[in-house]
Design an enzyme around this catalytic site. Sequence first.
Site, PDB file in Angstrom:
ATOM      1  N   GLU A 162       4.727   0.155  -2.184  1.00 19.19           N
ATOM      2  CA  GLU A 162       5.558   0.853  -3.341  1.00 19.19           C
ATOM      3  C   GLU A 162       5.843   2.501  -2.721  1.00 19.19           C
ATOM      4  OE1 GLU A 162       4.158   0.025  -6.951  1.00 19.19           O
ATOM      5  OE2 GLU A 162       5.157  -1.942  -6.998  1.00 19.19           O
ATOM      6  N   GLU A 354       4.988  -9.014  -4.550  1.00 13.95           N
ATOM      7  CA  GLU A 354       4.451  -8.704  -5.815  1.00 13.95           C
ATOM      8  C   GLU A 354       5.589  -9.433  -6.950  1.00 13.95           C
ATOM      9  OE1 GLU A 354       2.897  -5.334  -7.229  1.00 13.95           O
ATOM     10  OE2 GLU A 354       2.183  -4.587  -5.409  1.00 13.95           O
TER      11      GLU A 354
HETATM   12  C1  BG6 Z   1       2.825  -2.711  -8.682  1.00 16.58           C
HETATM   13  C2  BG6 Z   1       1.643  -2.258  -7.911  1.00 16.58           C
HETATM   14  O1  BG6 Z   1       3.833  -1.647  -9.161  1.00 16.58           O
HETATM   15  O2  BG6 Z   1       2.475  -3.257 -10.077  1.00 16.58           O
HETATM   16  C3  BG6 Z   1       0.349  -2.763  -8.445  1.00 16.58           C
HETATM   17  O3  BG6 Z   1       1.690  -2.387  -6.729  1.00 16.58           O
HETATM   18  C4  BG6 Z   1       0.260  -3.121  -9.884  1.00 16.58           C
HETATM   19  O4  BG6 Z   1      -0.750  -2.024  -7.842  1.00 16.58           O
HETATM   20  C5  BG6 Z   1       1.383  -3.955 -10.429  1.00 16.58           C
HETATM   21  O5  BG6 Z   1      -1.109  -3.682 -10.364  1.00 16.58           O
HETATM   22  C6  BG6 Z   1       1.156  -4.279 -11.943  1.00 16.58           C
HETATM   23  O6  BG6 Z   1       1.132  -2.925 -12.594  1.00 16.58           O
HETATM   24  P1  BG6 Z   1       0.237  -2.720 -13.616  1.00 16.58           P
HETATM   25  O7  BG6 Z   1       0.567  -1.359 -14.116  1.00 16.58           O
HETATM   26  O8  BG6 Z   1       0.285  -3.821 -14.742  1.00 16.58           O
HETATM   27  O9  BG6 Z   1      -0.824  -2.962 -12.948  1.00 16.58           O
END
Ligand code: BG6
Length: 455
Positions: A162, A354
């Site tokens: 990101e 992701e």
């Molecule tokens: C993404 C990141 O933005 O979102 C991760 O790359 C992160 O590291 C994921 O864990 C989910 O976000 P969160 O804040 O719920 O952990």
Amino acid sequence: MLELPKTFVLGAATAAYQVEGSSKVDGKGRVLWDEFLEKQGRFSPDPASDFYNRYEEDIKLLAEMGFKAFRLSIHWSRIFPKGYEAEPNEAGLAFYEKVFKTLKSYNIEPVVTLSHYETPYGLTERYNGWVDRAVVGHFEHYAKTVFNRYKGLVKYWMTFNEINIINISPFTGGGIISDKLENPTEASYQALHHQLIASSLATKALREIDADAQIGCMLARMKHYPYTCNPEDVLKAMQEDQMNLLYTDVHALGEYPNYYKQFLKENDFSLNIEDGDLETLKAYTVDYISFSYYMSLLSANSEEGEVTEGNLMNSLKNPYLEASDWGWQIDPIGLRIVLNEFWDRYHKPLFIVENGLGAKDVVDEDGSIHDTYRIDYLQKHIQEMKKAVQDGVDLIGYLAWGPIDLVSMSTSEMSKRYGFIYVDKDDDGNGTGNRSKKDSFEWYKEVISTNGAQL
Ligand code: BG6
């Protein structure tokens, strides 16, 4: 029936900081997060999900689900504890070698991020992180070290997780303490330039060291819809979308776009771009574009409207969408839209690395966890992804976020869970750490074994 290509890669993704634990063993250095969270008394990286000690058990479970790929990051400070040493730490190198070999033994392809919010704290202390050009050289040295060591073991690399976070939270994305800077916003764009150069240099290095491997960039894709059909809102959404796509524009097309040059001019930001930098960006563009996708956002030209939370950024509320318990707006069709847009803009292979739902799971007395909400979220997104493939998008694969419960990045909570595999740990780090299967475990196993046909 919508079909995925036979070569399609299904699996899931993690990050070292959020899953490994063992933050002070085997010569590992510190990262800025350690300092910050410890001072606040919040969940520290230990024990996290204890992947560092339990990786064999975890990978076995992923293999049982039939994973084709598993994304993880290398904790830079395990390899170079302060970030600027000349010689790497052998214990750190050996750890990831064992992990990659274990994955390979189950025919699971490692997908490796070089930096997932994990700039070593030594680089913050010495340089204030990525604002200083010197960090580029240290990153290049780190990248070459791991490319050489893991040659033949890793097929898919990516540089910065990101990368757009550098301009949203320079602390997280670049180990930068903004209070020390006169103009932190301008400095964050200078730091971005350094990361883009570092990314291109890593691409160059990988092509020289391991020509069979591929390297991509990674963007938190934040699709902005206009709040209304008022052209003012449409324009605003287009501009915010452009600023989100800036990072992939440079990585894929090899140059700074005109709208960005205009943005710098309007803000009176002047970047220090060294001789040869623009040629480097042009010469070493990425092999594929990977991205995270959790939600879409709304843009409006006025201040009106109710605000809700989102990944890295808040948004106006979209009346057509439901939201997670943390306010993130759930928009599966948005995934089809962004896939098509990416493909139309770049004509480079795409990789969803992701996507997932953070939720509070309830463990029943018999130990079962009925996470139907998670299955529903993933099912709808995969369905839209399949439609995008049918639309003609060239997609390498789909990796869900956090297959094994891990510490949330935004809230530091363990109870914001994404996994198919439950980890018995609470927000204070109490619990056995034992693993158990949620309902989504069997569901995703079926999805993988049918190559996405059975959702
Ligand atoms: C993404 C990141 O933005 O979102 C991760 O790359 C992160 O590291 C994921 O864990 C989910 O976000 P969160 O804040 O719920 O952990």
